[in-house]
Design a protein around this motif. Sequence first.
Motif, PDB file in Angstrom:
ATOM      1  N   ALA A   1     -26.245 -48.940   8.393  1.00 47.44           N
ATOM      2  CA  ALA A   1     -27.449 -48.169   9.899  1.00 47.44           C
ATOM      3  C   ALA A   1     -27.772 -47.520   9.029  1.00 47.44           C
ATOM      4  CB  ALA A   1     -26.342 -47.273  10.961  1.00 47.44           C
ATOM      5  N   LEU A   2     -27.943 -47.684   8.143  1.00 51.17           N
ATOM      6  CA  LEU A   2     -29.536 -46.611   7.267  1.00 51.17           C
ATOM      7  C   LEU A   2     -30.790 -46.271   7.839  1.00 51.17           C
ATOM      8  CD1 LEU A   2     -28.439 -47.437   3.563  1.00 51.17           C
ATOM      9  CD2 LEU A   2     -27.252 -45.800   5.459  1.00 51.17           C
ATOM     10  N   TYR A   3     -31.144 -45.225   8.160  1.00 55.06           N
ATOM     11  CA  TYR A   3     -32.363 -44.870   8.122  1.00 55.06           C
ATOM     12  C   TYR A   3     -33.507 -46.016   7.363  1.00 55.06           C
ATOM     13  CZ  TYR A   3     -30.372 -41.817  11.189  1.00 55.06           C
ATOM     14  OH  TYR A   3     -28.930 -40.888  11.797  1.00 55.06           O
ATOM     15  N   PRO A   4     -34.824 -46.959   7.763  1.00 49.97           N
ATOM     16  CA  PRO A   4     -34.963 -47.593   6.920  1.00 49.97           C
ATOM     17  C   PRO A   4     -36.458 -47.077   5.426  1.00 49.97           C
ATOM     18  CG  PRO A   4     -35.479 -48.515   9.239  1.00 49.97           C
ATOM     19  CD  PRO A   4     -34.060 -47.475   9.151  1.00 49.97           C
ATOM     20  N   HIS A   5     -36.928 -46.392   7.078  1.00 51.32           N
ATOM     21  CA  HIS A   5     -37.903 -45.519   6.774  1.00 51.32           C
ATOM     22  C   HIS A   5     -37.308 -44.552   5.445  1.00 51.32           C
ATOM     23  CE1 HIS A   5     -36.639 -43.509   9.793  1.00 51.32           C
ATOM     24  NE2 HIS A   5     -37.444 -42.064   9.803  1.00 51.32           N
ATOM     25  N   MET A   6     -36.797 -43.709   6.080  1.00 52.73           N
ATOM     26  CA  MET A   6     -36.225 -42.642   5.260  1.00 52.73           C
ATOM     27  C   MET A   6     -35.782 -42.960   3.622  1.00 52.73           C
ATOM     28  SD  MET A   6     -34.237 -39.908   7.415  1.00 52.73           S
ATOM     29  CE  MET A   6     -34.502 -39.887   9.474  1.00 52.73           C
ATOM     30  N   SER A   7     -35.294 -41.853   2.008  1.00 54.56           N
ATOM     31  CA  SER A   7     -35.255 -42.180   1.340  1.00 54.56           C
ATOM     32  C   SER A   7     -33.386 -41.722   1.447  1.00 54.56           C
ATOM     33  CB  SER A   7     -35.463 -41.580   0.069  1.00 54.56           C
ATOM     34  OG  SER A   7     -34.765 -39.561   0.449  1.00 54.56           O
ATOM     35  N   VAL A   8     -32.552 -42.140   0.483  1.00 56.02           N
ATOM     36  CA  VAL A   8     -31.322 -42.223  -0.136  1.00 56.02           C
ATOM     37  C   VAL A   8     -30.990 -40.618   0.742  1.00 56.02           C
ATOM     38  CG1 VAL A   8     -29.617 -41.969  -1.868  1.00 56.02           C
ATOM     39  CG2 VAL A   8     -30.954 -44.148  -1.366  1.00 56.02           C
ATOM     40  N   ALA A   9     -31.748 -39.859  -0.374  1.00 55.98           N
ATOM     41  CA  ALA A   9     -31.273 -38.584  -0.610  1.00 55.98           C
ATOM     42  C   ALA A   9     -31.951 -38.304   1.400  1.00 55.98           C
ATOM     43  CB  ALA A   9     -32.541 -37.279  -1.261  1.00 55.98           C
ATOM     44  N   GLN A  10     -32.774 -38.243   2.028  1.00 59.64           N
ATOM     45  CA  GLN A  10     -32.801 -38.099   3.101  1.00 59.64           C
ATOM     46  C   GLN A  10     -32.211 -38.602   3.943  1.00 59.64           C
ATOM     47  OE1 GLN A  10     -37.524 -39.358   3.227  1.00 59.64           O
ATOM     48  NE2 GLN A  10     -38.286 -37.772   3.140  1.00 59.64           N
ATOM     49  N   ASN A  11     -31.436 -39.709   4.186  1.00 60.27           N
ATOM     50  CA  ASN A  11     -30.594 -40.043   4.772  1.00 60.27           C
ATOM     51  C   ASN A  11     -29.426 -39.141   4.605  1.00 60.27           C
ATOM     52  OD1 ASN A  11     -30.333 -43.475   6.493  1.00 60.27           O
ATOM     53  ND2 ASN A  11     -31.920 -43.810   4.592  1.00 60.27           N
ATOM     54  N   MET A  12     -29.080 -39.376   3.635  1.00 59.49           N
ATOM     55  CA  MET A  12     -27.601 -38.603   3.755  1.00 59.49           C
ATOM     56  C   MET A  12     -27.599 -37.221   4.304  1.00 59.49           C
ATOM     57  SD  MET A  12     -26.048 -40.084  -0.657  1.00 59.49           S
ATOM     58  CE  MET A  12     -25.258 -39.101  -0.750  1.00 59.49           C
ATOM     59  N   GLY A  13     -28.977 -36.589   3.713  1.00 55.07           N
ATOM     60  CA  GLY A  13     -28.980 -35.191   4.618  1.00 55.07           C
ATOM     61  C   GLY A  13     -29.371 -35.487   6.510  1.00 55.07           C
ATOM     62  N   TYR A  14     -30.257 -36.015   6.837  1.00 52.42           N
ATOM     63  CA  TYR A  14     -30.473 -36.017   7.983  1.00 52.42           C
ATOM     64  C   TYR A  14     -29.294 -35.055   8.923  1.00 52.42           C
ATOM     65  CZ  TYR A  14     -32.023 -37.634  12.248  1.00 52.42           C
ATOM     66  OH  TYR A  14     -32.939 -37.407  13.477  1.00 52.42           O
ATOM     67  N   ALA A  15     -28.286 -35.858   8.936  1.00 55.40           N
ATOM     68  CA  ALA A  15     -27.691 -34.586   9.762  1.00 55.40           C
ATOM     69  C   ALA A  15     -27.163 -33.730   9.646  1.00 55.40           C
ATOM     70  CB  ALA A  15     -25.818 -35.388   9.795  1.00 55.40           C
ATOM     71  N   LEU A  16     -27.551 -33.582   8.220  1.00 50.11           N
ATOM     72  CA  LEU A  16     -27.286 -31.449   7.863  1.00 50.11           C
ATOM     73  C   LEU A  16     -28.796 -30.998   8.234  1.00 50.11           C
ATOM     74  CD1 LEU A  16     -26.168 -32.134   4.433  1.00 50.11           C
ATOM     75  CD2 LEU A  16     -24.499 -31.048   5.814  1.00 50.11           C
ATOM     76  N   LYS A  17     -29.491 -31.186   7.847  1.00 44.27           N
ATOM     77  CA  LYS A  17     -31.066 -31.351   8.532  1.00 44.27           C
ATOM     78  C   LYS A  17     -30.925 -30.993   9.802  1.00 44.27           C
ATOM     79  CE  LYS A  17     -35.073 -33.526   9.456  1.00 44.27           C
ATOM     80  NZ  LYS A  17     -36.204 -33.863   9.318  1.00 44.27           N
ATOM     81  N   LEU A  18     -30.390 -31.764  11.098  1.00 54.27           N
ATOM     82  CA  LEU A  18     -30.059 -31.107  12.137  1.00 54.27           C
ATOM     83  C   LEU A  18     -29.295 -30.283  11.920  1.00 54.27           C
ATOM     84  CD1 LEU A  18     -30.016 -35.164  13.627  1.00 54.27           C
ATOM     85  CD2 LEU A  18     -31.286 -33.499  13.943  1.00 54.27           C
ATOM     86  N   ARG A  19     -28.442 -29.658  11.139  1.00 50.14           N
ATOM     87  CA  ARG A  19     -27.791 -28.571  11.674  1.00 50.14           C
ATOM     88  C   ARG A  19     -28.660 -27.995  11.691  1.00 50.14           C
ATOM     89  NH1 ARG A  19     -21.599 -30.751  10.057  1.00 50.14           N
ATOM     90  NH2 ARG A  19     -22.270 -32.495  10.662  1.00 50.14           N
ATOM     91  N   GLY A  20     -29.266 -27.806  11.121  1.00 50.61           N
ATOM     92  CA  GLY A  20     -30.215 -26.355  10.058  1.00 50.61           C
ATOM     93  C   GLY A  20     -29.570 -25.597   9.145  1.00 50.61           C
ATOM     94  N   LEU A  21     -28.785 -26.447   8.100  1.00 53.46           N
ATOM     95  CA  LEU A  21     -29.054 -26.366   7.586  1.00 53.46           C
ATOM     96  C   LEU A  21     -30.419 -26.296   5.841  1.00 53.46           C
ATOM     97  CD1 LEU A  21     -26.148 -27.237   8.254  1.00 53.46           C
ATOM     98  CD2 LEU A  21     -25.452 -27.751   5.340  1.00 53.46           C
ATOM     99  N   SER A  22     -30.047 -24.946   5.699  1.00 54.10           N
ATOM    100  CA  SER A  22     -31.150 -24.813   4.158  1.00 54.10           C
ATOM    101  C   SER A  22     -31.281 -25.705   3.643  1.00 54.10           C
ATOM    102  CB  SER A  22     -31.073 -23.588   3.893  1.00 54.10           C
ATOM    103  OG  SER A  22     -30.394 -23.666   2.513  1.00 54.10           O
ATOM    104  N   LYS A  23     -32.457 -26.130   3.106  1.00 55.95           N
ATOM    105  CA  LYS A  23     -33.199 -27.198   2.262  1.00 55.95           C
ATOM    106  C   LYS A  23     -32.246 -26.579   1.253  1.00 55.95           C
ATOM    107  CE  LYS A  23     -38.062 -29.467   2.979  1.00 55.95           C
ATOM    108  NZ  LYS A  23     -38.493 -28.955   3.029  1.00 55.95           N
ATOM    109  N   THR A  24     -31.798 -26.358   0.302  1.00 52.41           N
ATOM    110  CA  THR A  24     -30.951 -26.103  -0.668  1.00 52.41           C
ATOM    111  C   THR A  24     -29.837 -26.329  -0.877  1.00 52.41           C
ATOM    112  OG1 THR A  24     -30.983 -23.867  -0.189  1.00 52.41           O
ATOM    113  CG2 THR A  24     -31.900 -24.056  -2.452  1.00 52.41           C
ATOM    114  N   ASP A  25     -29.757 -25.774   0.413  1.00 53.47           N
ATOM    115  CA  ASP A  25     -28.046 -26.440   0.570  1.00 53.47           C
ATOM    116  C   ASP A  25     -27.936 -27.608   1.074  1.00 53.47           C
ATOM    117  OD1 ASP A  25     -26.858 -23.523   3.149  1.00 53.47           O
ATOM    118  OD2 ASP A  25     -26.606 -24.065   1.226  1.00 53.47           O
ATOM    119  N   ILE A  26     -28.624 -27.941   1.584  1.00 49.64           N
ATOM    120  CA  ILE A  26     -29.398 -29.712   2.204  1.00 49.64           C
ATOM    121  C   ILE A  26     -28.869 -30.147   0.364  1.00 49.64           C
ATOM    122  CG2 ILE A  26     -30.125 -31.557   3.023  1.00 49.64           C
ATOM    123  CD1 ILE A  26     -30.964 -29.987   5.058  1.00 49.64           C
TER     124      ILE A  26
END
Lengths: 332, 277, 289
Positions: A85-110
């Motif tokens: 269930a990987l998001y096909p249009h996102m890179s590995v890094a973006q796939n892994m960081g998606y949930a954190l992005k939704l939670r509002g973490l800063s880019k550096t934290d992610i």
Amino acid sequence: MATLELQNIAKNFGDTAVLQALDLKLASGEMLVIVGASGCGKSTLLRLVAGLETPSGGKILLDGVDITAADPAKRDIAMVFQNYALYPHMSVAQNMGYALKLRGLSKTDITAKVEQAAEMLGLTPLLGRRPGALSGGQRQRVAMGRAIVRQPKLFLFDEPLSNLDAKLRVSMRAEIRRLQKSLRVTAMYVTHDQTEAMTMADRLIVMNAGKAEQIGTPMEVFARPATLFVAQFLGAPAMNTLLPLKAGLTDAPEGAMLGIRPEDILVGETGLAMAIDLVEPLGSETLIHGRLACGQSLTLRRAGGPPEGSQIFVSLPDQKRHYFDAATGARL
Amino acid sequence: MKSRNWFAHTVLVIGVLLFILPVWVMVAGATQDAGAITRGDLSLIPNPAGLGIFWQALCFGGASKAGYPVWHMLLVSFAMAMVIAIGKIFISLLSAFAVVFFRFPLRKLAFWTIFLTLMLPVEVRIIPSFAVVSQLGLVNNLGGLTLPLIASATATLLFRQVFAALPDELVEAARLDGAGPLQFLWDIVLPVCRANLAALFVILFVYGWNQYLWPLLVASSPAYTTIVLGITQMISPEQMTPWNLVMATTTLALIPPVLVVIVLNRAFVRGLTEVDK
Amino acid sequence: MDRRTIFPGKLLPILLIAPQLTLTFIFFLWPAARALQEAVTATDPFGTSTVFVGLDNFTALFSDPSYWSAVIRTLIFCATVSVLAMAGGLTLAYFAAQNIKGQSWYRVLLIWPYAVAPALSAIVWVFLADPQIGLIGRHLGPGWDYALNGNQAMALVIIASAWKQVSYNFIFYLAALMAIPKTLIEAATLDGARGFTRFAGIIWPLLMPTTLFLLVVNLVYAAFDTFGTIYALTGGGPAGATETLVVKVYEDGFIGNDIGGSAAQSVALMVLVIALVTLQFRLTAKRAA
């Protein structure tokens, strides 16, 4: 890490009971493997815990908090899917960081968390790639990385190794187990493969047609199977079953089936006569398939090469015998 | 098998030429003299000296009934095509998303109502549609030109099929990651369906640009004449038709939609024929 | 139709579907209701009074021989355009599907006619077919004048309509042909089938779902989308020789001001489209499955 408790959890679809009432407790850091054939309800159980299905009855408590009615997004549970269930249009890094992005973490934290998880899984050189450019094993690791990065209370694995080839499966299951242990995460792992179940579990639960047949540590369940189903499910080749009276063994309980594992049968000068049908040499051991005088078939496994001749004598040691009720399958 | 290939190439080249021939005649003819054409001297060879006709057509519009220069009509067509394409994609997407990913009362009824619009292409309801549009005061404006053409179900059905085919695990993973429905739509559904979006844009842009019957009714004012309509008005049996101008204008009218199809042709074909992901 | 994984919530989806439903009500259902209403009323020429006449407009319509000749004309037109456009599309797709050099170039060069407006297709063919100025038309001798000869006019609108539609069929046939597993063709070849037998016995049956789907699409195209082509080329003439049903609705309703009759025709057309589109939906569902 968290404790999980399921109280009287059940699931019906219309009139069919897909999952019969079940009680279960997981200790913090424990890996529980749910094993059974297709359709036994193991995936349903996992999905109930994840919140992707609603139970027909019962309660789910995570760290003592009732999450039965909670939205899957709010449960702080991560899941590794069978098809990744990987998001096909996102890179590995973006796939892994998606949930954190939704939670509002800063880019550096992610970035920091993603890189840390990637390092743990050997994914660092792949961070810029898309899932389409990865092999099955790599995709599996990204799916795990996605779960690890969230540092959730509970990990759920839904047959994650089923789509990998045999060799990869063996190396990945060790990797998953090591990771789980080092991170000390509480986890539920679903599989139909009994080898995975035996090697990965702190405890395992064997399911059959919506019912839990037995819960225990792998060695417990292997050495003292509670039902015939469990006895034949674990161990390869499967446990032999005999009608003892027919074979001429008179010391069996009334109405019982005799079970004995292939590796527990002894070959000697005396005992029951067995005519050999087929010999399968595996290299370090040999499987011998044959028939007793009464006509019942038997498979045994012994070290070394194939035996001479077409007939051997076998004996079934008392302490290695299992007796099951012929009608209910329950252990006697 | 070389001989097989040779035959295939021949057939395909004939096909390509059959398509290009009429258009080539038109482009070449645009550069020739109007009088010569009327006399029957149209030739396949373009006249390099006549290339200025395109610019002339663009700026002055010649004998167009509209009295508006061609560039104005091109602009009207462009506005109409863009509003239809983007508007239709937007509302169809939202409707399909609602129908596929939620359960709400009267959901099925709503879907079948929308599906019903497929049964009613504009040509079947022109007279009453025109009556409704005039009643709403939308004659001779962009709203009247576009709104009745935006609501039909073709795009909704395509999106519905694509959305329904998205793997369950993708949705579940997104839910577990914490995505709400609109977030899921924006972050995951739209990027994954890029080819379908591109294909629909092509289809709808071409559809909007090529409309003839509806603008014929609704755009009676010259200010809102689309280019396709304007060209048909240029041809009159009474006075002498400036054929070279008509051909030049038609060429200009063909360029935007053909360009859209050619530039997006890969996504167009994929989005049209592939609905499973 | 229903998928397993959904989102909770009832207000959001209703808000999302509202715009399309609103437009549907205003611009589809309201006009359709009006058409139904007008079809069962008669208005006097000055538009001052209306009276309910039941099915009179329909009776008048169905007993009007000019209506039936329009029906037959439309059937002939639709069938011919569909067959020509589909045969053309299939032929080109068959050869383009073979592994030859420049396949993607051919594809682009054969797809672009899709972008040509039906009305402009007519204009473009005028440059070829007009008896005075047409590149080919002027050489066809004095007998060639489609402004006078009904059959010639019909032939021309058929060609102009089919010409444009070949591209659409080409796209779908190409995709369908490329989706046939190579192993299937190879097995057939080993079994001894080649050329035409292989096409007729193996490929054509596999293309059947696509063919049925395209047939309906082409019929709808020919029945409705060709208004621009016909009207711009012949205006429905000469003497109604190219007046298909959709042209007739326009003529009678807008030019002739016969509101009741035109509305009755619209309703008849609606019934036809409903039948065709329901058929198409069933076929598409099978194709995707």
